[in-house]
Enzyme design. Structure first.
Site, PDB file in Angstrom:
ATOM      1  N   HIS A  75       0.840  -1.203   0.000  1.00 36.12           N
ATOM      2  CA  HIS A  75       0.000   0.000   0.000  1.00 36.12           C
ATOM      3  C   HIS A  75       0.867   1.242   0.000  1.00 36.12           C
ATOM      4  O   HIS A  75       2.088   1.168   0.127  1.00 36.12           O
ATOM      5  CB  HIS A  75      -0.963   0.008   1.204  1.00 36.12           C
ATOM      6  CG  HIS A  75      -0.292   0.296   2.521  1.00 36.12           C
ATOM      7  ND1 HIS A  75      -0.934   0.917   3.562  1.00 36.12           N
ATOM      8  CD2 HIS A  75       0.968   0.057   2.974  1.00 36.12           C
ATOM      9  CE1 HIS A  75      -0.122   1.043   4.593  1.00 36.12           C
ATOM     10  NE2 HIS A  75       1.032   0.524   4.276  1.00 36.12           N
ATOM     11  N   CYS A 116       6.277   6.428   4.160  1.00 38.32           N
ATOM     12  CA  CYS A 116       5.103   5.603   3.822  1.00 38.32           C
ATOM     13  C   CYS A 116       4.290   6.226   2.683  1.00 38.32           C
ATOM     14  O   CYS A 116       3.330   5.618   2.202  1.00 38.32           O
ATOM     15  CB  CYS A 116       4.227   5.395   5.045  1.00 38.32           C
ATOM     16  SG  CYS A 116       5.137   4.653   6.403  1.00 38.32           S
ATOM     17  N   HIS A 122       4.890   0.251  -0.467  1.00 37.32           N
ATOM     18  CA  HIS A 122       5.722  -0.650   0.336  1.00 37.32           C
ATOM     19  C   HIS A 122       4.820  -1.759   0.858  1.00 37.32           C
ATOM     20  O   HIS A 122       3.594  -1.634   0.825  1.00 37.32           O
ATOM     21  CB  HIS A 122       6.390   0.110   1.492  1.00 37.32           C
ATOM     22  CG  HIS A 122       5.412   0.690   2.468  1.00 37.32           C
ATOM     23  ND1 HIS A 122       4.800   1.907   2.270  1.00 37.32           N
ATOM     24  CD2 HIS A 122       4.909   0.197   3.619  1.00 37.32           C
ATOM     25  CE1 HIS A 122       3.977   2.158   3.274  1.00 37.32           C
ATOM     26  NE2 HIS A 122       4.007   1.128   4.108  1.00 37.32           N
ATOM     27  N   HIS A 170       3.680  -5.120   3.639  1.00 32.19           N
ATOM     28  CA  HIS A 170       3.631  -5.613   5.024  1.00 32.19           C
ATOM     29  C   HIS A 170       3.191  -7.072   5.028  1.00 32.19           C
ATOM     30  O   HIS A 170       2.405  -7.499   4.183  1.00 32.19           O
ATOM     31  CB  HIS A 170       2.595  -4.845   5.851  1.00 32.19           C
ATOM     32  CG  HIS A 170       2.941  -3.414   6.088  1.00 32.19           C
ATOM     33  ND1 HIS A 170       3.961  -3.009   6.926  1.00 32.19           N
ATOM     34  CD2 HIS A 170       2.395  -2.283   5.587  1.00 32.19           C
ATOM     35  CE1 HIS A 170       4.019  -1.697   6.930  1.00 32.19           C
ATOM     36  NE2 HIS A 170       3.084  -1.217   6.122  1.00 32.19           N
ATOM     37  N   ASP A 206      -5.270 -10.623   0.422  1.00 32.71           N
ATOM     38  CA  ASP A 206      -3.962 -11.289   0.397  1.00 32.71           C
ATOM     39  C   ASP A 206      -3.293 -11.154  -0.976  1.00 32.71           C
ATOM     40  O   ASP A 206      -3.925 -11.402  -2.010  1.00 32.71           O
ATOM     41  CB  ASP A 206      -4.117 -12.769   0.752  1.00 32.71           C
ATOM     42  CG  ASP A 206      -2.775 -13.458   0.928  1.00 32.71           C
ATOM     43  OD1 ASP A 206      -1.856 -12.829   1.487  1.00 32.71           O
ATOM     44  OD2 ASP A 206      -2.647 -14.627   0.511  1.00 32.71           O
ATOM     45  N   HIS A 207      -2.011 -10.736  -0.945  1.00 33.56           N
ATOM     46  CA  HIS A 207      -1.222 -10.524  -2.166  1.00 33.56           C
ATOM     47  C   HIS A 207      -1.841  -9.466  -3.085  1.00 33.56           C
ATOM     48  O   HIS A 207      -1.732  -9.553  -4.310  1.00 33.56           O
ATOM     49  CB  HIS A 207      -0.982 -11.844  -2.914  1.00 33.56           C
ATOM     50  CG  HIS A 207       0.079 -12.679  -2.256  1.00 33.56           C
ATOM     51  ND1 HIS A 207      -0.118 -13.348  -1.070  1.00 33.56           N
ATOM     52  CD2 HIS A 207       1.371 -12.910  -2.600  1.00 33.56           C
ATOM     53  CE1 HIS A 207       0.986 -13.962  -0.718  1.00 33.56           C
ATOM     54  NE2 HIS A 207       1.916 -13.707  -1.618  1.00 33.56           N
ATOM     55  N   GLU A 226       0.543  -4.608  12.177  1.00 34.80           N
ATOM     56  CA  GLU A 226       1.043  -4.143  10.872  1.00 34.80           C
ATOM     57  C   GLU A 226       2.508  -4.521  10.718  1.00 34.80           C
ATOM     58  O   GLU A 226       2.968  -4.925   9.651  1.00 34.80           O
ATOM     59  CB  GLU A 226       0.878  -2.626  10.760  1.00 34.80           C
ATOM     60  CG  GLU A 226       1.310  -2.073   9.413  1.00 34.80           C
ATOM     61  CD  GLU A 226       1.507  -0.570   9.437  1.00 34.80           C
ATOM     62  OE1 GLU A 226       2.146  -0.067  10.382  1.00 34.80           O
ATOM     63  OE2 GLU A 226       1.016   0.096   8.519  1.00 34.80           O
TER      64      GLU A 226
HETATM   65  N1  LIG Z   1      -1.426   5.666  12.967  1.00 34.96           N
HETATM   66  C1  LIG Z   1      -0.741   5.065  11.966  1.00 34.96           C
HETATM   67  N2  LIG Z   1       0.503   5.448  11.707  1.00 34.96           N
HETATM   68  C2  LIG Z   1       1.206   4.849  10.725  1.00 34.96           C
HETATM   69  C3  LIG Z   1       0.631   3.798   9.993  1.00 34.96           C
HETATM   70  C4  LIG Z   1      -0.708   3.419  10.279  1.00 34.96           C
HETATM   71  O1  LIG Z   1      -1.289   2.513   9.650  1.00 34.96           O
HETATM   72  N3  LIG Z   1      -1.349   4.054  11.276  1.00 34.96           N
HETATM   73  N4  LIG Z   1       1.359   3.174   9.033  1.00 34.96           N
HETATM   74  C5  LIG Z   1       2.592   3.519   8.751  1.00 34.96           C
HETATM   75  C6  LIG Z   1       3.321   2.841   7.634  1.00 34.96           C
HETATM   76  O2  LIG Z   1       2.420   2.058   6.874  1.00 34.96           O
HETATM   77  C7  LIG Z   1       4.616   2.138   7.890  1.00 34.96           C
HETATM   78  O3  LIG Z   1       4.699   1.013   7.045  1.00 34.96           O
HETATM   79  C8  LIG Z   1       4.956   1.725   9.256  1.00 34.96           C
HETATM   80  O4  LIG Z   1       6.139   0.964   9.188  1.00 34.96           O
HETATM   81  P1  LIG Z   1       7.505   1.246   9.953  1.00 34.96           P
HETATM   82  O5  LIG Z   1       7.549   2.619  10.509  1.00 34.96           O
HETATM   83  O6  LIG Z   1       8.575   0.846   9.034  1.00 34.96           O
HETATM   84  O7  LIG Z   1       7.300   0.179  11.072  1.00 34.96           O
HETATM   85  P2  LIG Z   1       8.154  -0.108  12.351  1.00 34.96           P
HETATM   86  O8  LIG Z   1       7.987   1.018  13.319  1.00 34.96           O
HETATM   87  O9  LIG Z   1       7.719  -1.432  12.864  1.00 34.96           O
HETATM   88  O10 LIG Z   1       9.618  -0.222  11.809  1.00 34.96           O
HETATM   89  P3  LIG Z   1      10.945   0.521  12.221  1.00 34.96           P
HETATM   90  O11 LIG Z   1      11.954  -0.108  11.346  1.00 34.96           O
HETATM   91  O12 LIG Z   1      11.174   0.268  13.668  1.00 34.96           O
HETATM   92  O13 LIG Z   1      10.738   1.974  11.927  1.00 34.96           O
HETATM   93  C9  LIG Z   1       3.262   4.629   9.446  1.00 34.96           C
HETATM   94  N5  LIG Z   1       2.452   5.243  10.443  1.00 34.96           N
HETATM   95 ZN   LIG Z   2       2.668   0.582   5.571  1.00 32.11          ZN
END
Ligand SMILES: Nc1nc2c(c(=O)[nH]1)N=C([C@H](O)[C@H](O)COP(=O)(O)OP(=O)(O)OP(=O)(O)O)CN2
Ligand SMILES: [Zn+2]
Length: 148
Positions: free
Chosen positions: A27, A46, A52, A54, A92-93, A137
């Site tokens: 997404h 993002c 990217h 998940h 999925d996918h 996520e």
């Molecule tokens: N309130 C929300 N905030 C964010 C969402 C969401 O769905 N709701 N989603 C994202 C992004 O999709 C992003 O993929 C998050 O991934 P990331 O920051 O890489 O995830 P991690 O924190 O687990 O990984 P790190 O490597 O530790 O940064 C962003 N915000």
């Molecule tokens: Zn994401």
């Protein structure tokens, strides 16, 4: 207690059952309500134009009476079938924003994904049975929606 039985007691007991389902999707976080600049600022990496991915993990929890005769809140085989219909087949996918019409105009945050799954799942389950949609996520980011 006089007049009661083991079966009567069990009929009043409330149980929670959860089934976990993993699925993979990609997404891009991009809101039609924001300018390109605002999207970049709010969503950062993002908002990458090419998206990217998940490996999502969804926990679907139902809450209800443990039936005195079946011993179940609901049959997990039925829950499994609903999850296949609501999560696996449409998501999925897939590219959430391009393949799922709901996300054409709704930004595909995990909060909104949880709402989407809730709204589909609640249609298939008996009234008041669905309790919670919990989405992992990433290993660190968990979103919960309870239909409020
Ligand atoms: N309130 C929300 N905030 C964010 C969402 C969401 O769905 N709701 N989603 C994202 C992004 O999709 C992003 O993929 C998050 O991934 P990331 O920051 O890489 O995830 P991690 O924190 O687990 O990984 P790190 O490597 O530790 O940064 C962003 N915000
Ligand atoms: Zn994401």
């Amino acid at each position: 207690m006089a007049g009661s039985s083991v079966t009567d007691g069990a009929a009043q007991r409330i149980g929670y059952i959860t089934r976990i389902q993993s699925f993979s999707a990609c997404h891009r976080l991009h809101s039609i309500h924001l300018s390109d600049e605002e999207n970049k600022r709010v969503y950062g990496k993002c908002n990458n134009p090419n998206g990217h991915g998940h490996n999502y993990k969804v926990e679907v929890t139902v809450r209800g009476k443990i039936d005195a005769h079946t011993g179940m809140v609901m049959n997990l085989m039925d829950l499994k079938a609903h999850i296949e219909e609501v999560i696996m087949i449409p998501l999925d996918h897939k590219h959430l924003d391009k393949d799922v019409p709901y996300f054409a105009k709704v930004v595909s945050t995990t909060e909104n994904l949880a709402v989407y799954i809730w709204d589909q799942m609640v249609e298939l389950l008996p009234p008041s049975l669905l309790y919670e949609i919990r989405i992992h996520e990433t290993d660190k980011n968990i979103i919960i929606y309870r239909g409020e």
